[in-house]
Design a protein around this motif. Structure first.
Motif, PDB file in Angstrom:
ATOM      1  N   ALA A 136      17.423  82.310  30.794  1.00  0.00           N
ATOM      2  CA  ALA A 136      18.453  83.111  31.466  1.00  0.00           C
ATOM      3  C   ALA A 136      18.891  82.440  32.765  1.00  0.00           C
ATOM      4  CB  ALA A 136      17.933  84.520  31.744  1.00  0.00           C
ATOM      5  N   ALA A 137      17.943  81.893  33.509  1.00  0.00           N
ATOM      6  CA  ALA A 137      18.280  81.200  34.751  1.00  0.00           C
ATOM      7  C   ALA A 137      19.091  79.939  34.460  1.00  0.00           C
ATOM      8  CB  ALA A 137      17.007  80.848  35.523  1.00  0.00           C
ATOM      9  N   LEU A 138      18.719  79.210  33.425  1.00  0.00           N
ATOM     10  CA  LEU A 138      19.482  78.014  33.048  1.00  0.00           C
ATOM     11  C   LEU A 138      20.910  78.368  32.660  1.00  0.00           C
ATOM     12  CD1 LEU A 138      16.727  76.099  31.057  1.00  0.00           C
ATOM     13  CD2 LEU A 138      17.715  75.435  33.272  1.00  0.00           C
ATOM     14  N   ASP A 139      21.071  79.500  31.958  1.00  0.00           N
ATOM     15  CA  ASP A 139      22.415  79.966  31.609  1.00  0.00           C
ATOM     16  C   ASP A 139      23.227  80.274  32.865  1.00  0.00           C
ATOM     17  OD1 ASP A 139      21.858  79.729  28.919  1.00  0.00           O
ATOM     18  OD2 ASP A 139      21.545  81.886  28.598  1.00  0.00           O
ATOM     19  N   ARG A 161      12.758  75.325  35.280  1.00  0.00           N
ATOM     20  CA  ARG A 161      11.910  74.995  34.128  1.00  0.00           C
ATOM     21  C   ARG A 161      10.431  74.955  34.516  1.00  0.00           C
ATOM     22  NH1 ARG A 161      16.233  70.920  32.813  1.00  0.00           N
ATOM     23  NH2 ARG A 161      17.359  71.807  31.062  1.00  0.00           N
ATOM     24  N   GLU A 162      10.153  74.631  35.785  1.00  0.00           N
ATOM     25  CA  GLU A 162       8.781  74.463  36.255  1.00  0.00           C
ATOM     26  C   GLU A 162       8.185  75.695  36.927  1.00  0.00           C
ATOM     27  OE1 GLU A 162       8.683  71.040  38.796  1.00  0.00           O
ATOM     28  OE2 GLU A 162       9.760  69.809  37.347  1.00  0.00           O
ATOM     29  N   ASP A 163       9.022  76.616  37.409  1.00  0.00           N
ATOM     30  CA  ASP A 163       8.527  77.683  38.266  1.00  0.00           C
ATOM     31  C   ASP A 163       9.256  78.994  37.976  1.00  0.00           C
ATOM     32  OD1 ASP A 163       7.758  79.332  40.382  1.00  0.00           O
ATOM     33  OD2 ASP A 163       8.138  77.851  41.933  1.00  0.00           O
ATOM     34  N   GLU A 164       8.494  80.014  37.536  1.00  0.00           N
ATOM     35  CA  GLU A 164       9.090  81.316  37.227  1.00  0.00           C
ATOM     36  C   GLU A 164       9.730  81.956  38.451  1.00  0.00           C
ATOM     37  OE1 GLU A 164       5.433  81.666  36.240  1.00  0.00           O
ATOM     38  OE2 GLU A 164       5.680  81.195  34.122  1.00  0.00           O
ATOM     39  N   ALA A 165       9.147  81.746  39.626  1.00  0.00           N
ATOM     40  CA  ALA A 165       9.716  82.320  40.849  1.00  0.00           C
ATOM     41  C   ALA A 165      11.092  81.711  41.129  1.00  0.00           C
ATOM     42  CB  ALA A 165       8.779  82.098  42.035  1.00  0.00           C
ATOM     43  N   GLU A 166      11.240  80.426  40.879  1.00  0.00           N
ATOM     44  CA  GLU A 166      12.549  79.779  41.051  1.00  0.00           C
ATOM     45  C   GLU A 166      13.552  80.333  40.047  1.00  0.00           C
ATOM     46  OE1 GLU A 166      13.947  77.528  43.165  1.00  0.00           O
ATOM     47  OE2 GLU A 166      12.152  77.518  44.395  1.00  0.00           O
ATOM     48  N   ALA A 167      13.115  80.510  38.814  1.00  0.00           N
ATOM     49  CA  ALA A 167      14.005  81.067  37.801  1.00  0.00           C
ATOM     50  C   ALA A 167      14.482  82.459  38.213  1.00  0.00           C
ATOM     51  CB  ALA A 167      13.290  81.122  36.445  1.00  0.00           C
ATOM     52  N   LEU A 178      18.384  84.504  39.383  1.00  0.00           N
ATOM     53  CA  LEU A 178      18.878  85.660  38.642  1.00  0.00           C
ATOM     54  C   LEU A 178      19.024  86.924  39.475  1.00  0.00           C
ATOM     55  CD1 LEU A 178      16.781  85.097  35.423  1.00  0.00           C
ATOM     56  CD2 LEU A 178      19.242  84.728  35.701  1.00  0.00           C
ATOM     57  N   VAL A 179      18.291  87.027  40.575  1.00  0.00           N
ATOM     58  CA  VAL A 179      18.344  88.223  41.412  1.00  0.00           C
ATOM     59  C   VAL A 179      19.351  87.991  42.533  1.00  0.00           C
ATOM     60  CG1 VAL A 179      17.045  89.695  42.989  1.00  0.00           C
ATOM     61  CG2 VAL A 179      15.993  88.901  40.872  1.00  0.00           C
ATOM     62  N   GLU A 180      20.291  88.888  42.653  1.00  0.00           N
ATOM     63  CA  GLU A 180      21.348  88.771  43.650  1.00  0.00           C
ATOM     64  C   GLU A 180      21.404  90.072  44.454  1.00  0.00           C
ATOM     65  OE1 GLU A 180      24.011  87.858  46.073  1.00  0.00           O
ATOM     66  OE2 GLU A 180      23.690  86.314  44.565  1.00  0.00           O
ATOM     67  N   PRO A 181      21.040  90.026  45.749  1.00  0.00           N
ATOM     68  CA  PRO A 181      21.051  91.251  46.563  1.00  0.00           C
ATOM     69  C   PRO A 181      22.386  91.982  46.554  1.00  0.00           C
ATOM     70  CG  PRO A 181      19.911  89.528  47.737  1.00  0.00           C
ATOM     71  CD  PRO A 181      20.520  88.893  46.509  1.00  0.00           C
TER      72      PRO A 181
END
Length: 123
Positions: A29-32, A53-59, A63-66
């Motif tokens: 989803a983040a890559l998209d 790809r390496e870090d779920e927190a980065e992904a 995706l989260v937008e305040p």
């Protein structure tokens, strides 16, 4: 700034702890999202793809937008937002994760407020 100018601002803080059940789906989803961002320079896009790809927190940060949390709230304008995300060790039974721990301190305050912490994202 006068008192009337500063009093029109409200800081909303929300702390979220999210469980990642499907890291591959989160990363996809983040890559998209990164692929669809036409304003992102190519060198930044390559770095972002590698990071998610390496870090779920980065992904999650991509995706989260305040703004999405408040864009439909009538009568407000988002003045500033920042957010972070990090992988943590989480024990829901640990004392430091108690959601009501600040409530006792707030009862003595003379100002009225709603407390939490907006989290998870990138600056």
């Amino acid at each position: 700034m006068s008192d009337s100018e500063t009093s029109r601002y409200v800081r909303v803080q929300v702390e979220l702890v999210l469980g990642v059940d499907d890291p591959q789906r989160l990363s996809a989803a983040a890559l998209d999202r990164i692929g669809a961002d036409e304003s992102m320079p190519d060198d930044e896009r390559a770095h972002a793809r590698s990071a998610v790809r390496e870090d779920e927190a980065e992904a999650l940060a991509y995706l989260v937008e305040p703004f999405d949390l408040v864009k439909e709230v009538p009568g407000i304008e988002l003045a500033q937002a920042s957010w972070t995300s990090e992988v943590i060790d989480y024990d829901p039974d640990a004392v430091e994760w108690g959601l009501d721990e600040d409530d006792e301190d707030d009862e003595d305050d003379s100002e009225v407020g709603v407390e939490g912490e907006v989290g998870a994202g990138r600056v």
